[in-house]
Design an enzyme around this catalytic site. Structure first.
Site, PDB file in Angstrom:
ATOM      1  N   ALA A 229       0.969  -1.131   0.140  1.00 22.75           N
ATOM      2  CA  ALA A 229       0.075   0.038   0.209  1.00 22.75           C
ATOM      3  C   ALA A 229       0.706   1.253   0.051  1.00 22.75           C
ATOM      4  O   ALA A 229       0.256   2.237   0.143  1.00 22.75           O
ATOM      5  CB  ALA A 229      -0.876  -0.047   1.240  1.00 22.75           C
ATOM      6  N   ALA A 230       2.081   1.189  -0.454  1.00 25.26           N
ATOM      7  CA  ALA A 230       3.111   2.233  -0.099  1.00 25.26           C
ATOM      8  C   ALA A 230       2.582   3.303  -1.125  1.00 25.26           C
ATOM      9  O   ALA A 230       2.564   4.641  -0.962  1.00 25.26           O
ATOM     10  CB  ALA A 230       4.455   1.780  -0.517  1.00 25.26           C
ATOM     11  N   GLY A 231       2.233   2.914  -2.299  1.00 26.27           N
ATOM     12  CA  GLY A 231       1.768   3.990  -3.355  1.00 26.27           C
ATOM     13  C   GLY A 231       0.371   4.711  -2.982  1.00 26.27           C
ATOM     14  O   GLY A 231       0.198   5.755  -3.331  1.00 26.27           O
ATOM     15  N   ASP A 232      -0.365   3.879  -2.611  1.00 26.40           N
ATOM     16  CA  ASP A 232      -1.802   4.540  -1.735  1.00 26.40           C
ATOM     17  C   ASP A 232      -1.368   5.510  -0.690  1.00 26.40           C
ATOM     18  O   ASP A 232      -2.052   6.690  -0.763  1.00 26.40           O
ATOM     19  CB  ASP A 232      -2.687   3.468  -1.350  1.00 26.40           C
TER      20      ASP A 232
END
Length: 284
Positions: A229-232
């Site tokens: 979920a880093a991009g989110d």
């Protein structure tokens, strides 16, 4: 709903690998970014659809418990969206998404268009039909709301969508898919949209505008556990900071701190950082 299995390494095609951990947790790019925005200090209103199954009940509860406004959340008869995620011990992942109720979100009501027009920033992804994303961005443009498109998962972007995007956020593979080049072509992207953030994983990100600004923003040095979920976390924090009136380059730097906190935890929505955690990482 994210179904996450952890193993020493990702399986090759046709191979079975014995895993050592499994978790099930609410996810979905739209929901993850709404929750991340709320935790980052924004007032997040969620437009989307969940299924009538037990997963939908849990997804709705997670959004509400995170402080996301779900007054306009739809329930469609049938299955909710599901992601099957494999994670290795280096934090890399492979993801298969079954859209479920996301595929039923095929239009916008007048009430939903008003919500968009009343916002500071519209944040869209590509796990819903592209026609709905186009309609949302058009409603934002008509209402004077800034638009951020996280073009994930990667697919072709119609000209009528790009014409209504103020800021495009993509990783390297998504950038290549959009421009049809073997390497990310930032000038090519800027021919399509006025501003681009290209995320580079452990190398940070690149922020570029048509007016000539082109800056590399380094990543924070942390031990990555799961990059799911880093991009989110990054994109949502970026949208919140821009909505608060921060300069976009500063917003990218703050968003980088959000991504750094997120990768140190396992999972998607459960790994998203609070504003205080982002601020603490940002100051390091």
């Amino acid at each position: 709903m994210d179904l996450v299995g952890v193993a020493a390494r990702l399986p090759l095609p046709g191979e079975t690998v014995l895993g050592d951990e499994f978790v099930m947790m609410p996810g979905g790019k739209g929901a993850n970014q709404a929750i991340a925005a709320a935790r980052a200090g924004g007032h997040a209103v969620f437009l989307g659809a969940i299924g009538s199954d037990s997963f939908g009940v849990t997804l709705n509860a997670r959004l509400n418990s995170a402080g996301v406004d779900t007054a306009h959340l739809r329930t469609s008869y049938g299955a909710s969206g599901v992601a099957v995620i494999m994670v290795d011990r280096a934090g890399e992942n492979s993801i298969l998404v079954s859209p479920g109720a996301n595929s039923t979100f095929t239009d916008l009501t007048e009430a939903e268009e008003r919500v968009i027009a009343d916002g500071d920033v519209l944040l869209c992804q590509q796990e819903i039909p592209v026609g709905t994303v186009i309609a949302a961005c058009r409603a934002a443009r008509a209402g004077g709301t800034r638009t951020v498109l996280n073009a994930a998962p990667a697919r072709e972007l119609p000209p009528e969508l790009l014409a209504n995007v103020d800021l495009l956020v993509v990783n390297e593979s998504e950038a290549q898919a959009i421009t049809g080049t073997e390497t990310p072509d930032v000038p090519g992207l800027l021919a399509l949209v006025p501003r681009v953030v290209l995320t580079l994983g452990g190398d940070g990100s690149r922020f570029a505008e048509r007016d000539g600004r082109d800056e590399h923003v380094p990543a924070h040095a942390v031990e990555a556990v799961d990059t799911t979920a880093a991009g989110d976390a990054f994109t949502a924090a970026l949208a919140v900071a821009w909505g608060e009136g921060r300069d976009l380059l500063e917003a990218v730097r703050w968003a980088t701190a959000a991504g750094a906190v997120c990768v140190q935890r396992l999972g998607a929505s459960s790994a998203l950082p609070t504003r205080a955690e982002i601020d603490a990482q940002f100051e390091r």
